[in-house]
Design a protein around this motif. Structure first.
Motif, PDB file in Angstrom:
ATOM      1  N   GLN A 134       0.841  -1.180   0.000  1.00  0.00           N
ATOM      2  CA  GLN A 134       0.000   0.000   0.000  1.00  0.00           C
ATOM      3  C   GLN A 134       0.885   1.241   0.000  1.00  0.00           C
ATOM      4  O   GLN A 134       1.851   1.318   0.764  1.00  0.00           O
ATOM      5  N   MET A 135       0.554   2.209  -0.848  1.00  0.00           N
ATOM      6  CA  MET A 135       1.343   3.419  -0.997  1.00  0.00           C
ATOM      7  C   MET A 135       0.460   4.629  -0.742  1.00  0.00           C
ATOM      8  O   MET A 135      -0.667   4.692  -1.242  1.00  0.00           O
ATOM      9  N   VAL A 136       0.972   5.595   0.011  1.00  0.00           N
ATOM     10  CA  VAL A 136       0.244   6.820   0.301  1.00  0.00           C
ATOM     11  C   VAL A 136       1.179   8.000   0.126  1.00  0.00           C
ATOM     12  O   VAL A 136       2.178   8.118   0.838  1.00  0.00           O
ATOM     13  N   GLU A 137       0.842   8.894  -0.806  1.00  0.00           N
ATOM     14  CA  GLU A 137       1.644  10.090  -1.047  1.00  0.00           C
ATOM     15  C   GLU A 137       1.127  11.256  -0.219  1.00  0.00           C
ATOM     16  O   GLU A 137      -0.065  11.342   0.084  1.00  0.00           O
ATOM     17  N   SER A 138       2.026  12.170   0.099  1.00  0.00           N
ATOM     18  CA  SER A 138       1.657  13.389   0.794  1.00  0.00           C
ATOM     19  C   SER A 138       2.709  14.453   0.507  1.00  0.00           C
ATOM     20  O   SER A 138       3.775  14.160  -0.018  1.00  0.00           O
ATOM     21  N   GLY A 139       2.400  15.691   0.860  1.00  0.00           N
ATOM     22  CA  GLY A 139       3.359  16.773   0.755  1.00  0.00           C
ATOM     23  C   GLY A 139       3.136  17.734  -0.386  1.00  0.00           C
ATOM     24  O   GLY A 139       3.862  18.720  -0.509  1.00  0.00           O
ATOM     25  N   GLY A 140       2.157  17.467  -1.233  1.00  0.00           N
ATOM     26  CA  GLY A 140       1.885  18.368  -2.334  1.00  0.00           C
ATOM     27  C   GLY A 140       1.298  19.681  -1.851  1.00  0.00           C
ATOM     28  O   GLY A 140       0.922  19.838  -0.693  1.00  0.00           O
ATOM     29  N   GLY A 141       1.225  20.627  -2.763  1.00  0.00           N
ATOM     30  CA  GLY A 141       0.677  21.926  -2.428  1.00  0.00           C
ATOM     31  C   GLY A 141       0.920  22.925  -3.529  1.00  0.00           C
ATOM     32  O   GLY A 141       1.297  22.573  -4.648  1.00  0.00           O
ATOM     33  N   LEU A 142       0.698  24.179  -3.203  1.00  0.00           N
ATOM     34  CA  LEU A 142       0.860  25.287  -4.137  1.00  0.00           C
ATOM     35  C   LEU A 142       2.108  26.074  -3.776  1.00  0.00           C
ATOM     36  O   LEU A 142       2.259  26.519  -2.628  1.00  0.00           O
ATOM     37  N   VAL A 143       2.993  26.236  -4.737  1.00  0.00           N
ATOM     38  CA  VAL A 143       4.213  27.008  -4.534  1.00  0.00           C
ATOM     39  C   VAL A 143       4.452  27.884  -5.751  1.00  0.00           C
ATOM     40  O   VAL A 143       3.950  27.618  -6.844  1.00  0.00           O
ATOM     41  N   GLN A 144       5.231  28.927  -5.553  1.00  0.00           N
ATOM     42  CA  GLN A 144       5.641  29.775  -6.657  1.00  0.00           C
ATOM     43  C   GLN A 144       6.832  29.166  -7.383  1.00  0.00           C
ATOM     44  O   GLN A 144       7.586  28.368  -6.820  1.00  0.00           O
ATOM     45  N   ALA A 145       6.980  29.534  -8.640  1.00  0.00           N
ATOM     46  CA  ALA A 145       8.133  29.086  -9.405  1.00  0.00           C
ATOM     47  C   ALA A 145       9.418  29.417  -8.664  1.00  0.00           C
ATOM     48  O   ALA A 145       9.576  30.507  -8.115  1.00  0.00           O
ATOM     49  N   GLY A 146      10.329  28.461  -8.659  1.00  0.00           N
ATOM     50  CA  GLY A 146      11.573  28.614  -7.932  1.00  0.00           C
ATOM     51  C   GLY A 146      11.535  28.064  -6.524  1.00  0.00           C
ATOM     52  O   GLY A 146      12.585  27.932  -5.885  1.00  0.00           O
ATOM     53  N   GLY A 147      10.366  27.728  -6.054  1.00  0.00           N
ATOM     54  CA  GLY A 147      10.213  27.201  -4.713  1.00  0.00           C
ATOM     55  C   GLY A 147      10.486  25.717  -4.638  1.00  0.00           C
ATOM     56  O   GLY A 147      10.871  25.078  -5.618  1.00  0.00           O
ATOM     57  N   SER A 148      10.258  25.166  -3.454  1.00  0.00           N
ATOM     58  CA  SER A 148      10.563  23.771  -3.195  1.00  0.00           C
ATOM     59  C   SER A 148       9.411  23.077  -2.489  1.00  0.00           C
ATOM     60  O   SER A 148       8.647  23.701  -1.750  1.00  0.00           O
ATOM     61  N   LEU A 149       9.307  21.798  -2.718  1.00  0.00           N
ATOM     62  CA  LEU A 149       8.385  20.931  -2.004  1.00  0.00           C
ATOM     63  C   LEU A 149       9.067  19.599  -1.763  1.00  0.00           C
ATOM     64  O   LEU A 149       9.912  19.177  -2.553  1.00  0.00           O
ATOM     65  N   ARG A 150       8.668  18.949  -0.698  1.00  0.00           N
ATOM     66  CA  ARG A 150       9.159  17.617  -0.386  1.00  0.00           C
ATOM     67  C   ARG A 150       7.967  16.670  -0.311  1.00  0.00           C
ATOM     68  O   ARG A 150       7.112  16.803   0.563  1.00  0.00           O
ATOM     69  N   LEU A 151       7.910  15.744  -1.238  1.00  0.00           N
ATOM     70  CA  LEU A 151       6.854  14.756  -1.260  1.00  0.00           C
ATOM     71  C   LEU A 151       7.297  13.511  -0.506  1.00  0.00           C
ATOM     72  O   LEU A 151       8.465  13.134  -0.534  1.00  0.00           O
ATOM     73  N   SER A 152       6.343  12.883   0.140  1.00  0.00           N
ATOM     74  CA  SER A 152       6.610  11.662   0.881  1.00  0.00           C
ATOM     75  C   SER A 152       5.719  10.550   0.372  1.00  0.00           C
ATOM     76  O   SER A 152       4.579  10.782  -0.018  1.00  0.00           O
ATOM     77  N   CYS A 153       6.250   9.363   0.400  1.00  0.00           N
ATOM     78  CA  CYS A 153       5.509   8.167   0.029  1.00  0.00           C
ATOM     79  C   CYS A 153       5.667   7.162   1.149  1.00  0.00           C
ATOM     80  O   CYS A 153       6.770   6.668   1.393  1.00  0.00           O
ATOM     81  N   LEU A 154       4.592   6.891   1.829  1.00  0.00           N
ATOM     82  CA  LEU A 154       4.583   5.915   2.907  1.00  0.00           C
ATOM     83  C   LEU A 154       4.117   4.579   2.350  1.00  0.00           C
ATOM     84  O   LEU A 154       3.042   4.492   1.753  1.00  0.00           O
ATOM     85  N   ALA A 155       4.909   3.574   2.550  1.00  0.00           N
ATOM     86  CA  ALA A 155       4.607   2.246   2.043  1.00  0.00           C
ATOM     87  C   ALA A 155       4.384   1.282   3.189  1.00  0.00           C
ATOM     88  O   ALA A 155       5.067   1.332   4.209  1.00  0.00           O
ATOM     89  N   SER A 156       3.428   0.418   3.008  1.00  0.00           N
ATOM     90  CA  SER A 156       3.202  -0.657   3.960  1.00  0.00           C
ATOM     91  C   SER A 156       3.369  -1.990   3.247  1.00  0.00           C
ATOM     92  O   SER A 156       3.074  -2.113   2.055  1.00  0.00           O
ATOM     93  N   GLY A 157       3.829  -2.960   3.979  1.00  0.00           N
ATOM     94  CA  GLY A 157       4.113  -4.256   3.409  1.00  0.00           C
ATOM     95  C   GLY A 157       5.480  -4.721   3.843  1.00  0.00           C
ATOM     96  O   GLY A 157       6.438  -3.940   3.822  1.00  0.00           O
ATOM     97  N   ARG A 158       5.574  -5.956   4.201  1.00  0.00           N
ATOM     98  CA  ARG A 158       6.819  -6.462   4.768  1.00  0.00           C
ATOM     99  C   ARG A 158       7.936  -6.609   3.749  1.00  0.00           C
ATOM    100  O   ARG A 158       9.097  -6.756   4.134  1.00  0.00           O
ATOM    101  N   THR A 159       7.609  -6.574   2.457  1.00  0.00           N
ATOM    102  CA  THR A 159       8.619  -6.719   1.413  1.00  0.00           C
ATOM    103  C   THR A 159       8.984  -5.389   0.764  1.00  0.00           C
ATOM    104  O   THR A 159       9.508  -5.374  -0.348  1.00  0.00           O
ATOM    105  N   PHE A 160       8.736  -4.288   1.447  1.00  0.00           N
ATOM    106  CA  PHE A 160       8.975  -2.975   0.889  1.00  0.00           C
ATOM    107  C   PHE A 160      10.395  -2.814   0.350  1.00  0.00           C
ATOM    108  O   PHE A 160      10.597  -2.267  -0.736  1.00  0.00           O
ATOM    109  N   SER A 161      11.374  -3.283   1.077  1.00  0.00           N
ATOM    110  CA  SER A 161      12.763  -3.079   0.686  1.00  0.00           C
ATOM    111  C   SER A 161      13.167  -3.876  -0.544  1.00  0.00           C
ATOM    112  O   SER A 161      14.232  -3.631  -1.109  1.00  0.00           O
ATOM    113  N   THR A 162      12.347  -4.803  -0.991  1.00  0.00           N
ATOM    114  CA  THR A 162      12.668  -5.608  -2.162  1.00  0.00           C
ATOM    115  C   THR A 162      12.198  -4.978  -3.464  1.00  0.00           C
ATOM    116  O   THR A 162      12.507  -5.490  -4.539  1.00  0.00           O
ATOM    117  N   TYR A 163      11.477  -3.887  -3.403  1.00  0.00           N
ATOM    118  CA  TYR A 163      10.951  -3.204  -4.572  1.00  0.00           C
ATOM    119  C   TYR A 163      11.776  -1.964  -4.903  1.00  0.00           C
ATOM    120  O   TYR A 163      12.352  -1.333  -4.024  1.00  0.00           O
TER     121      TYR A 163
END
Length: 123
Positions: free
Chosen positions: A3-32
């Motif tokens: 299961q994957m869940v993204e977050s961190g989006g939003g509205l920014v001006q050109a030249g700005g920065s954002l940090r997106l996160s992806c939270l993963a669930s599942g015991r085999t996450f590190s194999t992907y």
């Protein structure tokens, strides 16, 4: 399996920065590998970046190379997309997905996707 869940989006001006996160669930996450893709209205979903299971190898689309960074923290089941020097053409819904192929840039090889998070860059 994953299961994957993204977050961190939003509205920014050109030249700005954002940090997106992806939270993963599942015991085999590190194999992907985990990829970030984006899709603007009326456009196909396009590759942005991908990171290997170990976090030691990455690939970026030419359009974001030098501006975006992808990283992974398997202990926290998190993958991040740091986006700097954002441009209006970066505006899209950003998705994270997992694939069982080496650093795949092909959206058809990603079996699991999150719901997406909107990134809007104004001029």
């Amino acid at each position: 399996q994953v299961q994957m869940v993204e977050s961190g989006g939003g509205l920014v001006q050109a030249g700005g920065s954002l940090r997106l996160s992806c939270l993963a669930s599942g015991r085999t996450f590190s194999t992907y590998v985990v990829g970030w893709f984006r899709q603007a209205p009326g456009s196909e979903r396009e590759f942005v970046a991908v990171i290997s299971w170990s976090g030691g190898a990455t690939v970026f689309a030419d359009s974001v190379k030098g501006r975006f960074t992808i990283s992974r923290d398997n202990a926290k089941n998190m993958v991040y997309l740091q986006m700097n020097s954002l441009k209006p053409e970066d505006t899209a819904v950003y998705y994270c997905g997992v694939a069982q192929r080496w650093l795949s840039r092909n959206r058809n090889e990603y079996a699991y996707w999150g719901q997406g998070t909107q990134v809007t860059v104004s001029s």
